[in-house]
Design a protein around this motif. Structure first.
Motif, PDB file in Angstrom:
ATOM      1  N   ARG A   1       3.962   1.483  -0.944  1.00  0.00           N
ATOM      2  CA  ARG A   1       4.694   1.569  -2.208  1.00  0.00           C
ATOM      3  C   ARG A   1       3.815   2.179  -3.294  1.00  0.00           C
ATOM      4  O   ARG A   1       4.278   3.023  -4.069  1.00  0.00           O
ATOM      5  N   ARG A   2       2.546   1.789  -3.326  1.00  0.00           N
ATOM      6  CA  ARG A   2       1.633   2.345  -4.339  1.00  0.00           C
ATOM      7  C   ARG A   2       1.469   3.853  -4.145  1.00  0.00           C
ATOM      8  O   ARG A   2       1.493   4.620  -5.115  1.00  0.00           O
ATOM      9  N   ILE A   3       1.323   4.285  -2.899  1.00  0.00           N
ATOM     10  CA  ILE A   3       1.151   5.717  -2.623  1.00  0.00           C
ATOM     11  C   ILE A   3       2.393   6.499  -3.054  1.00  0.00           C
ATOM     12  O   ILE A   3       2.292   7.543  -3.721  1.00  0.00           O
TER      13      ILE A   3
ATOM     14  N   ASP B   1      -5.590   6.889   2.030  1.00  0.00           N
ATOM     15  CA  ASP B   1      -4.488   7.069   1.084  1.00  0.00           C
ATOM     16  C   ASP B   1      -4.265   8.535   0.735  1.00  0.00           C
ATOM     17  O   ASP B   1      -3.121   8.991   0.624  1.00  0.00           O
ATOM     18  N   ALA B   2      -5.356   9.291   0.555  1.00  0.00           N
ATOM     19  CA  ALA B   2      -5.237  10.693   0.159  1.00  0.00           C
ATOM     20  C   ALA B   2      -4.515  11.499   1.233  1.00  0.00           C
ATOM     21  O   ALA B   2      -3.671  12.352   0.921  1.00  0.00           O
TER      22      ALA B   2
ATOM     23  N   ARG C   1       0.828  -1.211   0.000  1.00  0.00           N
ATOM     24  CA  ARG C   1       0.000   0.000   0.000  1.00  0.00           C
ATOM     25  C   ARG C   1       0.862   1.262   0.000  1.00  0.00           C
ATOM     26  O   ARG C   1       0.634   2.198  -0.783  1.00  0.00           O
TER      27      ARG C   1
ATOM     28  N   ALA D   1      -0.806  10.560   1.260  1.00  0.00           N
ATOM     29  CA  ALA D   1      -0.135  11.147   0.092  1.00  0.00           C
ATOM     30  C   ALA D   1       0.113  12.638   0.317  1.00  0.00           C
ATOM     31  O   ALA D   1       1.179  13.168  -0.021  1.00  0.00           O
TER      32      ALA D   1
ATOM     33  N   ARG E   1       3.826  14.333   0.462  1.00  0.00           N
ATOM     34  CA  ARG E   1       4.165  15.355  -0.535  1.00  0.00           C
ATOM     35  C   ARG E   1       4.833  16.561   0.119  1.00  0.00           C
ATOM     36  O   ARG E   1       5.601  17.288  -0.521  1.00  0.00           O
TER      37      ARG E   1
ATOM     38  N   SER F   1       4.691   5.571  -5.227  1.00  0.00           N
ATOM     39  CA  SER F   1       4.871   5.462  -6.680  1.00  0.00           C
ATOM     40  C   SER F   1       3.961   6.434  -7.418  1.00  0.00           C
ATOM     41  O   SER F   1       4.339   6.978  -8.466  1.00  0.00           O
ATOM     42  N   GLU F   2       2.773   6.676  -6.884  1.00  0.00           N
ATOM     43  CA  GLU F   2       1.867   7.641  -7.501  1.00  0.00           C
ATOM     44  C   GLU F   2       2.347   9.073  -7.285  1.00  0.00           C
ATOM     45  O   GLU F   2       2.119   9.943  -8.126  1.00  0.00           O
ATOM     46  N   LEU F   3       3.036   9.315  -6.167  1.00  0.00           N
ATOM     47  CA  LEU F   3       3.570  10.656  -5.910  1.00  0.00           C
ATOM     48  C   LEU F   3       4.737  10.970  -6.839  1.00  0.00           C
ATOM     49  O   LEU F   3       4.903  12.113  -7.261  1.00  0.00           O
TER      50      LEU F   3
ATOM     51  N   PRO G   1       6.116   9.078 -10.004  1.00  0.00           N
ATOM     52  CA  PRO G   1       6.171   7.991 -10.998  1.00  0.00           C
ATOM     53  C   PRO G   1       7.586   7.800 -11.540  1.00  0.00           C
ATOM     54  O   PRO G   1       8.301   8.766 -11.813  1.00  0.00           O
TER      55      PRO G   1
END
Length: 238
Positions: free
Chosen positions: A32-34, A122-123, A30, A126, A130, A36-38, A40
């Motif tokens: 890692r996905r967050i 998740d939001a 989970r 993230a 950030r 990776s989206e921040l 790419p």
């Protein structure tokens, strides 16, 4: 050990390589996905133990490490200490499922620059992560409020306890803060975000972030919480 040249100025910018140290496989994926989206295309690696994390840290360069504070045998605290001493250019962010006072205190004392509660969505995670790109400290608002409240309470003089004179270790005085930096620092101590401070003092968000980084440098700290604590020790918030 010296920081790789490409990573010396990584603080306050987008991360290039991130290591997640999490024994829960689903939670590791989970996070890692967050990440990776921040960012790419950036390298995000998962380790399930302190030993595996140390091997990965020695093999490849990183500038961000997320560390599960529930690792067995206090390995989370131990790993934060190891990163701070062996790789001082890497930002360590601690995390746990819930706000455990002892875990938070141990993480901050060991050198973590932020603390995430993974029960957040998740939001929110993230958004907090950030903030690293702007030189901020990803700190869950519930953790930050409690820490700031405790710091403020400890700064109040006691009317009951007798005054006892003890020899003390001299603390080096911080560099002088400008009136504008003091104003920003006092708003930071009240829990205001950089955007809220910018709107309140009619400055751009970039200018406020510049002042915040200058404050961190003069106080020799790396996060909002550490800045407030250090400022309280020197009487800058009185």
């Amino acid at each position: 050990m010296q920081a790789p040249v490409a990573y010396k100025a990584s603080y306050g910018g987008a991360f290039h390589g991130a290591l997640i140290v999490e024994q829960d496989i689903a939670m590791g994926e989970r996070m890692r996905r967050i990440l990776s989206e921040l960012a790419p295309g950036r390298r995000v690696v998962i380790a399930s133990s302190r030993a595996e994390a140390c091997n990965l840290l020695a093999a490849l360069p990183y500038d961000l490490v997320l560390i599960d504070m529930r690792l067995p045998q206090d390995d989370g605290v131990s790993l934060i200490n190891h990163v701070r001493q062996a790789y001082p250019w890497i930002e360590s962010v601690a995390m746990s499922a819930a706000d455990d006072h002892q875990l938070v205190d141990a993480a901050i004392a060991a050198g973590a620059v932020g603390y995430l509660l993974t029960e957040a969505d998740d939001a929110e995670l993230a958004f907090l992560l950030r903030s690293i790109e702007r030189g901020g400290a990803p700190m869950d608002s519930r953790v930050a409020r409690r820490l700031l409240g405790r710091i403020a309470a400890s700064a109040k003089p006691s009317s009951i306890a007798p005054v006892v004179t003890r020899p003390s270790v001299a603390r080096p005085a911080p560099g002088p803060l400008s009136p504008r930096e003091l104003k920003v620092l006092r708003l930071i101590a009240q829990g205001w975000s950089n955007r809220e401070i910018a709107d309140a003092v009619f400055l751009s968000i970039n200018t406020v972030e510049f002042h915040a980084k200058s404050i961190y440098r003069k106080l020799s700290v790396k996060s909002r919480t550490q800045a407030v604590h250090e400022a309280t020790q020197h009487g800058l918030l009185n």
